[in-house]
Write a protein that holds these residues in place. Sequence first.
Motif, PDB file in Angstrom:
ATOM      1  N   GLY A  11     136.799  14.932  -1.181  1.00 48.64           N
ATOM      2  CA  GLY A  11     136.937  13.894  -0.170  1.00 48.64           C
ATOM      3  C   GLY A  11     136.876  14.528   1.207  1.00 48.64           C
ATOM      4  O   GLY A  11     136.612  15.718   1.353  1.00 48.64           O
ATOM      5  N   GLU A  91     142.743  17.613  -1.451  1.00 45.39           N
ATOM      6  CA  GLU A  91     142.198  16.275  -1.651  1.00 45.39           C
ATOM      7  C   GLU A  91     142.554  15.362  -0.485  1.00 45.39           C
ATOM      8  O   GLU A  91     143.675  15.392   0.011  1.00 45.39           O
ATOM      9  CB  GLU A  91     142.788  15.641  -2.914  1.00 45.39           C
ATOM     10  N   ARG A  93     142.468  11.451  -0.322  1.00 47.58           N
ATOM     11  CA  ARG A  93     142.286  10.270  -1.170  1.00 47.58           C
ATOM     12  C   ARG A  93     143.067   9.120  -0.546  1.00 47.58           C
ATOM     13  O   ARG A  93     144.290   9.156  -0.480  1.00 47.58           O
ATOM     14  CB  ARG A  93     142.815  10.592  -2.572  1.00 47.58           C
ATOM     15  N   TYR A 151     138.463  11.433  -8.993  1.00 47.11           N
ATOM     16  CA  TYR A 151     139.041  12.526  -8.214  1.00 47.11           C
ATOM     17  C   TYR A 151     139.686  13.554  -9.140  1.00 47.11           C
ATOM     18  O   TYR A 151     139.493  14.755  -8.982  1.00 47.11           O
ATOM     19  CB  TYR A 151     140.108  12.007  -7.237  1.00 47.11           C
TER      20      TYR A 151
END
Length: 167
Positions: A11, A91, A93, A151
Amino acid sequence: MPSAVPAKVIGSRQGGTAYTERSAVRVIVTSSDGGDSRVVLVKARKENYYKLPGGGVDEGEDYQKAAEREVLEETGFHVSVEGEYFATTEEFRNDLHQISYCYRARLLDEAGKPNLTEEELADGLSHEWVPVENALQIMLSVEPTSELGLYIKERDMFLLAEALRSN
């Protein structure tokens, strides 16, 4: 972070988003069964993906102890973390910014029972031992039915591949 530790970014940071910061651990638990090496994977039936045991680190908690606790909660296995983390993921998200640290652990005892949260029970979490040489293919073979599952699949396939590469 030491440059020798492989890292993957999943991401991207979105301008104007207020992120919740979270540290997490992921664990590669291996065992030998009659000379064959196995690794434990956690299956999320509801959203159709496999993941490594792991989860959030509580404030002030030692990361290696968090790794052992998360494995115990998700599988019922007592493990011993071996060494420092060997790979990380970062990440972005939704409004979560999470850094996961991946450790190796040795199985001590698998006689316990998982202690899953209500959310984990609703997700249909269960665990299974798979041959190490098949683990990546098993993770690759499923198509997650949610963005979260996608993910997790990307994150944990990277971490497992790093573990296999560095063995």
